[in-house]
Each structure stands twice: as C-alpha cells, then as structure tokens.
Design a protein around this motif. Structure first.
Motif, PDB file in Angstrom:
ATOM      1  N   LEU A  28       0.823  -1.207   0.000  1.00  0.00           N
ATOM      2  CA  LEU A  28       0.000   0.000   0.000  1.00  0.00           C
ATOM      3  C   LEU A  28       0.860   1.263   0.000  1.00  0.00           C
ATOM      4  O   LEU A  28       0.585   2.221  -0.731  1.00  0.00           O
ATOM      5  CB  LEU A  28      -0.931   0.001   1.215  1.00  0.00           C
ATOM      6  N   THR A  56       2.543   1.743  -3.311  1.00  0.00           N
ATOM      7  CA  THR A  56       1.536   2.192  -4.278  1.00  0.00           C
ATOM      8  C   THR A  56       1.292   3.687  -4.136  1.00  0.00           C
ATOM      9  O   THR A  56       1.288   4.435  -5.126  1.00  0.00           O
ATOM     10  CB  THR A  56       0.216   1.431  -4.085  1.00  0.00           C
ATOM     11  N   GLY A  57       1.098   4.128  -2.896  1.00  0.00           N
ATOM     12  CA  GLY A  57       0.827   5.546  -2.647  1.00  0.00           C
ATOM     13  C   GLY A  57       1.995   6.442  -3.011  1.00  0.00           C
ATOM     14  O   GLY A  57       1.822   7.470  -3.679  1.00  0.00           O
ATOM     15  N   ASN A 102       2.548   6.464  -6.825  1.00  0.00           N
ATOM     16  CA  ASN A 102       1.582   7.338  -7.488  1.00  0.00           C
ATOM     17  C   ASN A 102       1.955   8.805  -7.293  1.00  0.00           C
ATOM     18  O   ASN A 102       1.857   9.613  -8.224  1.00  0.00           O
ATOM     19  CB  ASN A 102       0.178   7.071  -6.936  1.00  0.00           C
ATOM     20  N   PHE A 160      -0.647  -1.472  -7.239  1.00  0.00           N
ATOM     21  CA  PHE A 160      -2.045  -1.187  -6.905  1.00  0.00           C
ATOM     22  C   PHE A 160      -2.866  -2.470  -6.948  1.00  0.00           C
ATOM     23  O   PHE A 160      -3.616  -2.780  -6.011  1.00  0.00           O
ATOM     24  CB  PHE A 160      -2.609  -0.163  -7.891  1.00  0.00           C
ATOM     25  N   SER A 204      -1.958  -4.845  -4.119  1.00  0.00           N
ATOM     26  CA  SER A 204      -2.561  -4.433  -2.848  1.00  0.00           C
ATOM     27  C   SER A 204      -4.021  -4.843  -2.787  1.00  0.00           C
ATOM     28  O   SER A 204      -4.490  -5.415  -1.790  1.00  0.00           O
ATOM     29  CB  SER A 204      -2.444  -2.914  -2.683  1.00  0.00           C
ATOM     30  N   SER A 264      -4.141   4.916  -1.050  1.00  0.00           N
ATOM     31  CA  SER A 264      -2.922   5.259  -1.787  1.00  0.00           C
ATOM     32  C   SER A 264      -2.791   6.767  -1.970  1.00  0.00           C
ATOM     33  O   SER A 264      -1.697   7.324  -1.833  1.00  0.00           O
ATOM     34  CB  SER A 264      -2.911   4.554  -3.142  1.00  0.00           C
TER      35      SER A 264
END
Length: 356
Positions: free
Chosen positions: A96, A99-100, A103, A286, A289, A313
């Motif tokens: 997670l 991913t965040g 991004n 993503f 997750s 995210s």
C-alpha cells in the motif's frame, strides 16, 4: 485460482514482474548511483542482478513446494496463524505504501515536466483512472498491457543511437575507480530498483502452467538487468559523472538532447512512451494491494476494495512534502521490500525443516 480473469501464463507473470520493476526508479537511478559511486554505477547494477537471480531461485523453489498457495497462505502454513498474519500485515502495508508513494512520484514527474500549475493531488487522481479500470478487468488484462510495454522499452533504448556520436565511453574509465568498498556499501540503491520481483509470490497460484518457472522468471530479471545497465552506461558516457550528479531525470535529459529533423522534439515522444511504463509500475502494486486485501478479508464484493485502495494510496501520497521526502520514504520502503524478499528466501529453508 479465483476465476478466468485472473488466470495467467508464466510469460504473463514474467512481464508483470518486469512492469513492476522498470518504470519509476530508473528515472533517477543513474544520477543516484553517480552521486554514490561515480561512473561505476553499472557495476553495482550488474552485481544486484546476480544477487536477485540467486534469491529468485530460492523463491521459486519455495513456490513450487506450495504450488496452489500464495505467499500469504505460505506464511500462515509455516509460521502459524498469528506470526503468519503479522508477516502478511507487514507485506500488505509495504504494498500500500509503495503504491501511494509511487503514485505521488508519478504525479510529481508529470507536474515537473508537463503540468506545472496543476495540483499534484489532481494529477495523482487522474493518472489512477486507467489503473482502476484495468483492475476491474482482472490480472489477465493487466498482464497483456504489460506485455505491450516491452515494445516501449526497446523503442526508447533505440533512440540512444541518435546521439551515439556524442557519447564518450572514456567517461567510464578507469573501471572500478570508486573501489570495492564504495560499490558494496551503496549496492542497496541499485538493488532497490529490482524490487517488484516479490509480487510473483502473490500470483504464482494463478499461473496455468508452472513448468520451467525459474527459467522464465530469471530470464525476466536478466532482461531488467540489461536494460538498467544500458541506461546507466549510456547516461554516464553521454553526460559524464559530474554533470550526471546534477540531473534530476537523466533519461528525460537524454531525450531532450536529441535533435531530429521533422520530429523536432523527441522528448514529447519520450513522454508518450515512458509515462505508460511508469503507470504500469504503479498499477502492478495497486493491483497487488487490492488482490492481497481481497484474499485476506475473503469479501464477496471485491469491487468495493478498489475505491478503498485508491483512497488509501492517495492519502499515503500526501505524506511527503517534497520530492526529496519521496526519495527518503522510498529508500525506507526499499529496506522493507528487501526484508520481505529475504524472508521469502528464509521461508524456503523453514519449509525444509517443517517437512522433516
């Protein structure tokens, strides 16, 4: 295996792993390695590639022992309910957070290069739309799109030939000048670029034919190593280590330096090709997750998890205050990702003891 949408071939799993590895880190890797070890960064990448091949061998041996189980199930089997759930919790948190932050980094790159006045939050939300759409379609669609991205890798490498006359390979000499200690001390920065290979342990049960799995996955890692080495050698030979240290995105700077009649600005084509590659890297984490959460909670309405992962995210992406903060957090996540890979290797030896 959940359903046909998530059933994939071994080649598709390999391209999924490649998509997760190549995309974000390579934009800054040449300059990072130049700061740490001068013009010898390619040596650290080559050594990291050898290390990852060894680790993959043990990971595939582990997965072959439990062919119908993901790493989430294997952790429970090997370490018991509570310790296994703890390891799974750490693994999902890692997915997670990466991913965040991935991004956010993607959005920052777009803001710096293209949309200077657009808020990062808006950019991050907009670039997530294709990812959300493909996630609803399943793993098979994501892997098929990742296969198309391999063509973009090759096309971008071919553009280097347009400035080959400006390259000075003497910038790479003398080889090993930074010293063995400096290379081994900072090899982790090169190794972090190979993170993403751990995602194969999530989707290995979804592979329809697992014959020669090690050969395909290792071949994918060798491909990633070669791409990294080419980019780092070319960046160093074109700019020199001193100038390379000052560049934020060396690959984009290479494309900006290319002048082509008629096309005029090749960096526009770089944006068109590389942004989907970056999005593919974020998309891999993503979906991983989302898939892990759906496996852990066993919810029937899995589509509800997609907006939850999206919101989490985006919220995590707001934590860093600057690009430097993103790099700091990503280095911490690199340590956690490395620890996850080492735990998977350790689990293989635990499985041998358990079997006895």
């Amino acid at each position: 295996m959940d359903n046909k949408e998530n059933a994939i071939t071994l080649k598709q799993l390999t391209t999924f792993a490649i998509s997760a590895q190549i995309g974000l880190g390579i934009l800054t890797l040449p300059s990072t390695l130049a700061k740490k070890m001068g013009h010898d960064g390619w040596i650290a990448v080559a050594l990291s590639g050898c290390i990852i091949v060894i680790l993959i061998t043990f990971i595939i041996l582990l997965m072959n022992k439990y062919q119908n189980s993901s790493i989430l199930d294997i952790n429970i089997l090997l370490y018991g309910k509570y310790l296994g759930m703890f390891f799974n919790f750490i693994f999902v948190c890692y997915l997670l957070f990466i991913t965040g932050l991935g991004n956010r980094f993607f959005a920052e790159v777009i803001r710096i290069i293209v949309l200077n006045q657009t808020p990062v939050l808006v950019i991050g939300a907009l670039v997530s739309i294709p990812t959300i759409y493909q996630t609803t379609k399943g793993l098979k669609v994501i892997c098929r799109f990742a296969t198309l991205l391999l063509l973009a890798h090759i096309l971008l490498i071919l553009t280097f030939l347009l400035v080959l006359k400006n390259v000075r390979f003497t910038y790479l000499l003398p080889i090993g000048e930074s010293g063995f200690f400096a290379i081994t001390k900072n090899i982790t920065y090169a190794f972090y670029s190979f993170l993403g290979i751990e995602l194969i342990t999530i989707f290995y049960p979804n592979v329809t034919n697992k014959k020669n799995a090690a050969k395909h996955i290792i071949a994918g890692s060798i491909y990633v190593t070669i791409i990294y080495i080419i980019i780092i050698i070319f960046s160093t030979a074109l700019f020199g280590e001193n100038k390379l240290k000052m560049l934020i995105f060396p690959m984009y700077s290479i494309e900006q330096s290319i002048k082509v009649p008629i096309l005029e600005r090749l960096d526009i084509f770089f944006i068109g090709f590389w942004f989907p590659i970056m999005a593919g890297s974020v998309r891999s984490y993503f979906f991983s997750s989302y898939y892990c959460l759906s496996e852990i909670f066993k919810t029937r309405r899995k589509e509800l998890l997609i907006p939850i992962v999206f919101i989490i995210s985006l919220s995590i992406g707001r934590i860093p205050k600057s690009l430097e903060d993103i790099f700091t957090y990503m280095n911490h996540l690199g340590l956690l990702g490395t620890a996850n890979i080492l735990l998977m290797v350790f689990s293989f030896f635990v499985s041998l003891v358990k079997r006895r």
